[in-house]
Design an enzyme around this catalytic site. Sequence first.
Site, PDB file in Angstrom:
ATOM      1  N   ASP A   1     -11.121   9.645  -3.111  1.00 50.93           N
ATOM      2  CA  ASP A   1     -10.085   9.419  -3.841  1.00 50.93           C
ATOM      3  C   ASP A   1     -10.139  11.162  -4.467  1.00 50.93           C
ATOM      4  O   ASP A   1      -9.802  10.844  -5.958  1.00 50.93           O
ATOM      5  CB  ASP A   1      -9.606   8.472  -4.528  1.00 50.93           C
ATOM      6  CG  ASP A   1      -8.981   7.695  -4.116  1.00 50.93           C
ATOM      7  OD1 ASP A   1      -8.219   7.147  -2.615  1.00 50.93           O
ATOM      8  OD2 ASP A   1      -8.800   6.111  -4.183  1.00 50.93           O
TER       9      ASP A   1
ATOM     10  N   HIS B   1      -2.762   7.924  -2.037  1.00 57.03           N
ATOM     11  CA  HIS B   1      -3.025   6.573  -2.886  1.00 57.03           C
ATOM     12  C   HIS B   1      -1.767   6.918  -4.577  1.00 57.03           C
ATOM     13  O   HIS B   1      -0.999   7.350  -4.667  1.00 57.03           O
ATOM     14  CB  HIS B   1      -4.262   7.451  -3.944  1.00 57.03           C
ATOM     15  CG  HIS B   1      -4.468   6.529  -4.910  1.00 57.03           C
ATOM     16  ND1 HIS B   1      -5.411   5.253  -3.749  1.00 57.03           N
ATOM     17  CD2 HIS B   1      -4.828   6.090  -5.875  1.00 57.03           C
ATOM     18  CE1 HIS B   1      -5.744   4.639  -4.889  1.00 57.03           C
ATOM     19  NE2 HIS B   1      -5.460   4.937  -6.791  1.00 57.03           N
TER      20      HIS B   1
ATOM     21  N   SER C   1       0.415   9.802  -5.754  1.00 59.76           N
ATOM     22  CA  SER C   1      -0.154  10.968  -5.196  1.00 59.76           C
ATOM     23  C   SER C   1      -0.937  11.272  -3.285  1.00 59.76           C
ATOM     24  O   SER C   1      -1.297  10.216  -3.296  1.00 59.76           O
ATOM     25  CB  SER C   1      -2.096  11.163  -5.785  1.00 59.76           C
ATOM     26  OG  SER C   1      -1.847  11.087  -7.105  1.00 59.76           O
TER      27      SER C   1
ATOM     28  N   ASN D   1      -4.374  11.712   2.364  1.00 64.33           N
ATOM     29  CA  ASN D   1      -4.550  10.426   2.342  1.00 64.33           C
ATOM     30  C   ASN D   1      -3.535  10.639   1.144  1.00 64.33           C
ATOM     31  O   ASN D   1      -2.629  10.846  -0.014  1.00 64.33           O
ATOM     32  CB  ASN D   1      -5.526   9.682   1.451  1.00 64.33           C
ATOM     33  CG  ASN D   1      -6.134   8.805   1.358  1.00 64.33           C
ATOM     34  OD1 ASN D   1      -5.347   7.636   2.079  1.00 64.33           O
ATOM     35  ND2 ASN D   1      -5.507   7.819   0.031  1.00 64.33           N
TER      36      ASN D   1
HETATM   37  C1  GRF Z   1       0.856   2.168   0.131  1.00 65.84           C
HETATM   38  O1  GRF Z   1       0.858   2.012  -1.341  1.00 65.84           O
HETATM   39  C2  GRF Z   1      -0.537   3.523  -0.622  1.00 65.84           C
HETATM   40  O2  GRF Z   1      -0.768   4.071  -1.313  1.00 65.84           O
HETATM   41  C3  GRF Z   1      -1.316   2.816  -0.391  1.00 65.84           C
HETATM   42  O3  GRF Z   1      -1.551   1.765   1.015  1.00 65.84           O
HETATM   43  C4  GRF Z   1       0.023   1.486   0.101  1.00 65.84           C
HETATM   44  C5  GRF Z   1       0.281   1.292   2.299  1.00 65.84           C
HETATM   45  O4  GRF Z   1       1.279   0.737   2.026  1.00 65.84           O
HETATM   46  N1  GRF Z   1      -2.973   3.811   0.659  1.00 65.84           N
HETATM   47  P1  GRF Z   1       2.090   0.442   3.442  1.00 65.84           P
HETATM   48  O5  GRF Z   1       1.993   0.138   4.882  1.00 65.84           O
HETATM   49  O6  GRF Z   1       2.422   2.224   4.332  1.00 65.84           O
HETATM   50  O7  GRF Z   1       3.726   0.311   3.579  1.00 65.84           O
END
Ligand code: GRF
Length: 208
Positions: free
Chosen positions: A152, A111, A143, A109
């Site tokens: 997370d 984050h 991360s 994932n």
């Molecule tokens: C990112 O900030 C990611 O860290 C979070 O969701 C957002 C996704 O952005 N989990 P995108 O849809 O890939 O533009």
Amino acid sequence: MSMKIAVLASGNGSDLQSIIDGISSGSIEATEISCVISNKKNAYALERASKNDIEAIYVGEKAFTSSDAYNEEIVKILTKREIDLVVLAGYLKVLSPFFVRSFKGKIINIHPSLIPAFCGKGFYGMRVHEAVIEAGVETSGASVHFVDEGVDTGPIILQRTVQIAENETAESLAKKVLEIEHEILPEVVKLFSQGRIVFSNGEARINN
Ligand code: GRF
């Protein structure tokens, strides 16, 4: 043999795009995105998939009687396609324990903070960046981590920091962090394709 990945996304899919770009530029070798799955019908991530000849699959939650049943359906889709790595890229659903167990050590994932800060339940999207600004800290970042049964909480694979400027807003920080995400996510996928990420005893290690 090519590594098959599946990307799960609920929104815009710019993180997904960073992996597509990494593959098409040749930076990530021996990897194909087999499918993109979304719980949102109108997620732009699905459109990005179609534009790039990647199977785009919408799985609506309403068709299922429980969250467990929904997760089982996704596991079925992934198993059928013999997926080696599941990438959660802006996927706004918590995976069921069955899902996590079915792909143990094969789910990552991204984050938008420096885990273990500003993460966990309720910390998603702009809420993360608002909390960071509110706290008045000097650095934030992004991360990539393995997914376990918590939110997370899985072992961290790679992090990168950004400095917070004096007049920083949640919006400007989100933009900065997203740029970093687009660096580290394809980097981690590349390391996986090279077999350099090891998950053992609850820890992530990058081999040289
Ligand atoms: C990112 O900030 C990611 O860290 C979070 O969701 C957002 C996704 O952005 N989990 P995108 O849809 O890939 O533009």
